[in-house]
Write a protein that holds these residues in place. Structure first.
Motif, PDB file in Angstrom:
ATOM      1  N   GLY A  46       0.795  -1.209   0.000  1.00  0.00           N
ATOM      2  CA  GLY A  46       0.000   0.000   0.000  1.00  0.00           C
ATOM      3  C   GLY A  46       0.841   1.278   0.000  1.00  0.00           C
ATOM      4  O   GLY A  46       2.074   1.254  -0.079  1.00  0.00           O
ATOM      5  N   TYR A  47       0.145   2.386   0.111  1.00  0.00           N
ATOM      6  CA  TYR A  47       0.766   3.712   0.068  1.00  0.00           C
ATOM      7  C   TYR A  47       0.280   4.545   1.252  1.00  0.00           C
ATOM      8  O   TYR A  47      -0.883   4.494   1.643  1.00  0.00           O
ATOM      9  CB  TYR A  47       0.384   4.443  -1.218  1.00  0.00           C
ATOM     10  N   TYR A  48       1.192   5.355   1.769  1.00  0.00           N
ATOM     11  CA  TYR A  48       0.848   6.275   2.856  1.00  0.00           C
ATOM     12  C   TYR A  48       1.479   7.636   2.552  1.00  0.00           C
ATOM     13  O   TYR A  48       2.609   7.708   2.065  1.00  0.00           O
ATOM     14  CB  TYR A  48       1.370   5.767   4.200  1.00  0.00           C
ATOM     15  N   GLY A  49       0.738   8.702   2.836  1.00  0.00           N
ATOM     16  CA  GLY A  49       1.330  10.006   2.568  1.00  0.00           C
ATOM     17  C   GLY A  49       0.454  11.175   2.942  1.00  0.00           C
ATOM     18  O   GLY A  49      -0.374  11.083   3.859  1.00  0.00           O
ATOM     19  N   LEU A  50       0.636  12.271   2.206  1.00  0.00           N
ATOM     20  CA  LEU A  50      -0.048  13.523   2.482  1.00  0.00           C
ATOM     21  C   LEU A  50      -0.672  14.071   1.200  1.00  0.00           C
ATOM     22  O   LEU A  50      -0.107  13.919   0.110  1.00  0.00           O
ATOM     23  CB  LEU A  50       0.930  14.570   3.036  1.00  0.00           C
ATOM     24  N   ALA A  51      -1.826  14.708   1.364  1.00  0.00           N
ATOM     25  CA  ALA A  51      -2.483  15.392   0.257  1.00  0.00           C
ATOM     26  C   ALA A  51      -2.461  16.887   0.516  1.00  0.00           C
ATOM     27  O   ALA A  51      -2.652  17.332   1.649  1.00  0.00           O
ATOM     28  CB  ALA A  51      -3.913  14.898   0.101  1.00  0.00           C
ATOM     29  N   ASN A  52      -2.232  17.656  -0.548  1.00  0.00           N
ATOM     30  CA  ASN A  52      -2.229  19.108  -0.429  1.00  0.00           C
ATOM     31  C   ASN A  52      -3.414  19.690  -1.193  1.00  0.00           C
ATOM     32  O   ASN A  52      -3.662  19.332  -2.343  1.00  0.00           O
ATOM     33  CB  ASN A  52      -0.929  19.705  -0.962  1.00  0.00           C
ATOM     34  N   GLU A  53      -4.126  20.629  -0.528  1.00  0.00           N
ATOM     35  CA  GLU A  53      -5.346  21.195  -1.100  1.00  0.00           C
ATOM     36  C   GLU A  53      -5.095  22.342  -2.055  1.00  0.00           C
ATOM     37  O   GLU A  53      -6.006  22.772  -2.766  1.00  0.00           O
ATOM     38  CB  GLU A  53      -6.253  21.680   0.021  1.00  0.00           C
ATOM     39  N   GLY A  54      -3.866  22.862  -2.085  1.00  0.00           N
ATOM     40  CA  GLY A  54      -3.592  24.013  -2.934  1.00  0.00           C
ATOM     41  C   GLY A  54      -4.225  25.286  -2.380  1.00  0.00           C
ATOM     42  O   GLY A  54      -4.712  25.330  -1.253  1.00  0.00           O
ATOM     43  N   PHE A  55      -4.208  26.311  -3.208  1.00  0.00           N
ATOM     44  CA  PHE A  55      -4.785  27.600  -2.819  1.00  0.00           C
ATOM     45  C   PHE A  55      -6.224  27.653  -3.297  1.00  0.00           C
ATOM     46  O   PHE A  55      -6.504  28.007  -4.429  1.00  0.00           O
ATOM     47  CB  PHE A  55      -3.966  28.743  -3.425  1.00  0.00           C
ATOM     48  N   ARG A  56      -7.137  27.236  -2.401  1.00  0.00           N
ATOM     49  CA  ARG A  56      -8.555  27.084  -2.758  1.00  0.00           C
ATOM     50  C   ARG A  56      -8.697  26.105  -3.920  1.00  0.00           C
ATOM     51  O   ARG A  56      -9.437  26.312  -4.877  1.00  0.00           O
ATOM     52  CB  ARG A  56      -9.194  28.431  -3.127  1.00  0.00           C
ATOM     53  N   GLY A  57      -7.957  25.009  -3.798  1.00  0.00           N
ATOM     54  CA  GLY A  57      -7.908  24.016  -4.860  1.00  0.00           C
ATOM     55  C   GLY A  57      -6.713  24.247  -5.767  1.00  0.00           C
ATOM     56  O   GLY A  57      -6.052  25.288  -5.725  1.00  0.00           O
ATOM     57  N   ILE A  58      -6.416  23.243  -6.591  1.00  0.00           N
ATOM     58  CA  ILE A  58      -5.337  23.332  -7.567  1.00  0.00           C
ATOM     59  C   ILE A  58      -5.967  23.294  -8.957  1.00  0.00           C
ATOM     60  O   ILE A  58      -6.606  22.309  -9.327  1.00  0.00           O
ATOM     61  CB  ILE A  58      -4.334  22.179  -7.407  1.00  0.00           C
ATOM     62  N   GLY A  59      -5.798  24.360  -9.715  1.00  0.00           N
ATOM     63  CA  GLY A  59      -6.311  24.380 -11.075  1.00  0.00           C
ATOM     64  C   GLY A  59      -5.339  23.700 -12.019  1.00  0.00           C
ATOM     65  O   GLY A  59      -4.165  24.063 -12.079  1.00  0.00           O
ATOM     66  N   VAL A  60      -5.828  22.690 -12.752  1.00  0.00           N
ATOM     67  CA  VAL A  60      -4.977  21.975 -13.708  1.00  0.00           C
ATOM     68  C   VAL A  60      -5.647  21.965 -15.077  1.00  0.00           C
ATOM     69  O   VAL A  60      -6.874  21.957 -15.186  1.00  0.00           O
ATOM     70  CB  VAL A  60      -4.668  20.533 -13.250  1.00  0.00           C
ATOM     71  N   LYS A  61      -4.828  21.948 -16.117  1.00  0.00           N
ATOM     72  CA  LYS A  61      -5.326  22.002 -17.489  1.00  0.00           C
ATOM     73  C   LYS A  61      -4.954  20.734 -18.241  1.00  0.00           C
ATOM     74  O   LYS A  61      -3.860  20.187 -18.068  1.00  0.00           O
ATOM     75  CB  LYS A  61      -4.742  23.211 -18.217  1.00  0.00           C
ATOM     76  N   LYS A  62      -5.862  20.310 -19.081  1.00  0.00           N
ATOM     77  CA  LYS A  62      -5.627  19.130 -19.911  1.00  0.00           C
ATOM     78  C   LYS A  62      -4.401  19.340 -20.801  1.00  0.00           C
ATOM     79  O   LYS A  62      -4.225  20.378 -21.414  1.00  0.00           O
ATOM     80  CB  LYS A  62      -6.849  18.859 -20.790  1.00  0.00           C
ATOM     81  N   ASP A  63      -3.528  18.351 -20.804  1.00  0.00           N
ATOM     82  CA  ASP A  63      -2.315  18.303 -21.621  1.00  0.00           C
ATOM     83  C   ASP A  63      -1.217  19.250 -21.150  1.00  0.00           C
ATOM     84  O   ASP A  63      -0.150  19.310 -21.761  1.00  0.00           O
ATOM     85  CB  ASP A  63      -2.619  18.569 -23.100  1.00  0.00           C
ATOM     86  N   GLU A  64      -1.457  19.985 -20.066  1.00  0.00           N
ATOM     87  CA  GLU A  64      -0.376  20.790 -19.491  1.00  0.00           C
ATOM     88  C   GLU A  64       0.603  19.877 -18.758  1.00  0.00           C
ATOM     89  O   GLU A  64       0.205  18.904 -18.120  1.00  0.00           O
ATOM     90  CB  GLU A  64      -0.945  21.838 -18.535  1.00  0.00           C
ATOM     91  N   THR A  65       1.887  20.194 -18.868  1.00  0.00           N
ATOM     92  CA  THR A  65       2.907  19.459 -18.141  1.00  0.00           C
ATOM     93  C   THR A  65       3.145  20.131 -16.791  1.00  0.00           C
ATOM     94  O   THR A  65       3.253  21.361 -16.715  1.00  0.00           O
ATOM     95  CB  THR A  65       4.222  19.418 -18.934  1.00  0.00           C
ATOM     96  N   TYR A  66       3.232  19.322 -15.741  1.00  0.00           N
ATOM     97  CA  TYR A  66       3.457  19.845 -14.394  1.00  0.00           C
ATOM     98  C   TYR A  66       4.781  19.337 -13.857  1.00  0.00           C
ATOM     99  O   TYR A  66       5.134  18.169 -14.028  1.00  0.00           O
ATOM    100  CB  TYR A  66       2.292  19.448 -13.471  1.00  0.00           C
ATOM    101  N   SER A  67       5.505  20.258 -13.225  1.00  0.00           N
ATOM    102  CA  SER A  67       6.827  19.947 -12.691  1.00  0.00           C
ATOM    103  C   SER A  67       6.740  19.813 -11.178  1.00  0.00           C
ATOM    104  O   SER A  67       6.479  20.793 -10.474  1.00  0.00           O
ATOM    105  CB  SER A  67       7.822  21.053 -13.052  1.00  0.00           C
ATOM    106  N   PHE A  68       6.960  18.607 -10.710  1.00  0.00           N
ATOM    107  CA  PHE A  68       6.950  18.329  -9.268  1.00  0.00           C
ATOM    108  C   PHE A  68       8.388  18.278  -8.777  1.00  0.00           C
ATOM    109  O   PHE A  68       9.273  17.726  -9.433  1.00  0.00           O
ATOM    110  CB  PHE A  68       6.262  16.998  -8.979  1.00  0.00           C
TER     111      PHE A  68
END
Length: 659
Positions: free
Chosen positions: A115-137
């Protein structure tokens, strides 16, 4: 510049269909060859302050809230998550003695290999993401001895549907930064980020970060592109930063200190935002400043959009609406040194300490800083002696520097009069006037600068906005009545450009789910943004400010309220144009004839109209251009321009001048 709607208008036709009522025809005389004043390149600019989530959650494109666990409580914005039967624990570690500027990180302990254990981040009033946009973590991580934890990161929507994911294998038992990129398969307004750990063991995490790849100029860890574009579209003359009351702090311990906002991101000390609980109607306890948008980024932004930088520094006084703390005069040296060091940082050669640091940060060429502000919205006896110490130290070393001085929070009254008289007696460079008042005030004060001393200090209209309800009311709207009154008032600024050298609407930005103050110039959510009617007024003045003021008169008087009309005129030596700004604030159409003297006109003119029949009308995310400029072309006859101008309208007339 945005693409305006184009329409052709036959010779002699009006700006728009005539209203049922129309005022008697008026003839306005413009002496196009008689220069009254030069318009400064800095005339219309931008006031930026981190209020309404303007920086973190706004212009700064970071999508993770509390990325370094420095909020209070330390896990604000984070929640524990488990997947496929994973179990574990999270612990916040304090290392304040070792890293006082970044005292916290977390340890994730995973209890089994399944299994997996961890943390979730809510962002700034949510996280806005766009289709086909690349995200850098990215994350700074450190494996514990004998641990082989792998990280699985994913963006998910409110239903838990995974939008994109990637894996990381941190392998070092010393702190190291790890990066990975992945794409989103959908557009979601309010997603969240899951950071899972897999395999038994423990791992330390700090600076958990997520950015869209497409930032302004595609700079890694940069600024939100659509918001910067709206600023660039205005072609502003200056960028004032970082505020605003942010400069002062609620107390001196929470004042803005520019040296803490440059250099490595993980070494910039987080600070609670002074607006987080300022207003009872909009408490925002999770509002902090990461300073990812710091002074280097501000200077770079100003350069990008062609604006003069105008930094404002603390003068040893905290916000007088809060604690009003002051630094004793014999302890002011560090504050003064910050100002001197900032000038060296901006302008110094690479042989200097701070100029060399600027070069190390990627900008060896100086920023050519010409002006700065001493204090924000200070007033009273305590301000003057501190101001004098700053002025002497700065002018002794940098005599070319123009310094902005506060005239307090109001455009009149005892506080204003005291500072205005005092600074004029001290030959101050630039006086910063603020006015948050009703639309009627703006109409009534269009002649404010007509009789100012032409040889006295120059004026910076540093903060202004018409308030539809009242100052700081949560019910204020960016409606057309407010914008129209500001347009009328600005004819007075332009007409007096020999006195008024700078002006900026305030505040600039507001998140629709995270604002504290309204009205604001540009509104946005996690994915979209729009300019208010006020924004378009500012943009039209900025784009068509011209270079020289010329007289525009009715019955040999400046046009400032006669029959509800306000007007000004400039010529532009670069584009060889005459530019007329004509505001009809009344409820009936105006028949306007312009007779141009001293210059010959080309046979066509361009008309740009901003208007609405409804004074309460606003723009919105769904209808962002309900009130926006409409452009037309008209034919002219000789040196006369004849128009019928609709009620409640701002009109910009651009006509080429013949050689």
């Amino acid at each position: 510049m945005r693409k305006y709607f184009w329409a052709l208008c036959a010779a002699g036709t009006c700006l728009s269909a005539m209203a049922q009522q129309k005022s008697p025809a008026k003839t306005y005389i413009i002496k196009a060859d008689s220069v009254k004043a030069h318009v400064q390149p800095t005339m219309y600019g931008i006031f930026f302050e981190d209020i309404n989530m303007a920086a973190d959650g706004g212009l700064y494109a970071e999508l993770v809230k509390n990325r370094s666990f420095e909020f209070f409580p330390s896990l604000m914005g984070w929640t524990e998550v488990k997947k496929d039967g994973g179990e574990g624990s999270v612990e916040v570690i304090d290392r304040s003695k070792e890293r006082p500027e970044n005292p916290h990180f977390v340890t994730l302990t995973v209890k089994s290999n399944s299994g997996y254990y961890g943390l979730a981040n809510e962002g700034f009033r949510g996280i806005g993401v766009k289709k086909d946009e690349t995200y850098s973590f990215s994350v700074i991580a450190r494996q514990h001895a004998d641990s082989k934890i792998e990280l699985h990161v994913e963006l998910a929507d409110a239903n838990g549907t995974v939008l994109g994911h990637a894996d990381l294998k941190p392998g070092n038992q010393d702190w190291e930064k790890y990066n990975v990129k992945f794409k989103s398969n959908a557009t979601v307004q309010k997603a969240h980020l899951n950071v899972y750990a897999k395999n038994a063991g423990a791992i330390d995490l700090d600076m958990v970060s997520l950015f869209p790849e497409h930032t302004w100029k595609n700079r890694p860890g940069g600024l939100r592109a659509d918001l910067v574009q709206k600023l660039a579209d205005m072609k502003p003359g200056f960028l004032r930063f970082p505020g605003g009351c942010i400069v002062e702090g609620r107390d001196l311990a929470t004042r803005y200190q520019w040296k803490k906002t440059i250099g490595d991101i993980d070494k910039r000390e987080n600070l609670i935002n002074r607006w987080n609980t300022e207003f009872k109607h909009r408490p925002t306890p999770d509002y902090y400043q990461s300073f990812g948008l710091g002074f280097m980024e501000y200077f770079q932004l100003a350069e990008d959009i062609g604006a003069e930088p105008l930094p404002i520094l603390n003068c040893g006084m905290a916000c007088q609406f809060n604690t009003g703390q002051t630094v004793p005069l014999d302890q002011l040296d560090p504050y003064v040194q910050d100002a001197l060091d900032l000038i060296e940082f901006a302008n110094g050669s690479t042989d200097t300490k701070w100029g060399n640091l600027r070069a190390q940060l990627g900008h060896p060429v100086p920023f050519n800083l010409k002006m700065m502000g001493i204090g924000n919205e200070q007033w009273g006896d305590n301000y003057i002696p501190r101001w004098k110490i700053f002025i002497k130290a700065i002018k002794d070393k940098y005599p070319y520097m123009k310094l902005v001085s506060s005239l307090g929070p109001d455009p009149d009254g005892e506080k204003f009069n005291f500072l205005n008289n005092t600074f004029r007696g001290l030959n101050a460079d630039i006086l910063d006037e603020h006015y948050y008042r009703s639309p009627q005030w703006f109409l009534d004060n269009s002649k404010r600068y007509d009789n100012y001393d032409r040889k006295g200090p120059k004026i910076f209209a540093g903060e202004y906005a018409a308030q539809s309800v009242g100052i700081a009311s949560p019910d204020n709207k960016n409606n057309w009545q407010c914008a129209l009154s500001e347009a009328a008032f600005m004819t007075g600024l332009e007409r007096n450009a020999d006195v008024v050298n700078m002006a900026s609407y305030a505040p600039l930005f507001a998140h629709v789910d995270g604002w504290q103050w309204t009205p604001d110039e540009i509104w946005f959510d996690n994915l979209r943004s729009y300019g208010t009617p006020n924004y378009y007024v500012q943009e039209l003045y900025s784009l068509y400010k011209g270079t020289d003021v010329v007289p525009l008169k009715l019955n040999n008087q400046a046009v400032s309220g006669q029959n509800g009309v306000y007007a000004s005129a400039v010529t532009d030596s670069k584009t060889h144009e005459l530019i007329i700004k004509f505001i009809n604030s009344g409820k009936v159409s105006q028949s306007a004839g312009f007779v141009i003297k001293g210059k010959k006109l080309k046979s066509t003119a361009t008309l740009i109209t901003l208007r609405s029949d409804d004074l309460t009308a606003v723009n919105s995310l769904d209808k962002p251009t309900s009130i926006s400029p409409v452009q037309r072309t008209i034919q002219l006859s000789g040196n006369k321009i004849s128009l019928t101008v609709k009620p409640y309208s701002m009109n910009v007339i651009r006509v080429k001048l013949s050689n």
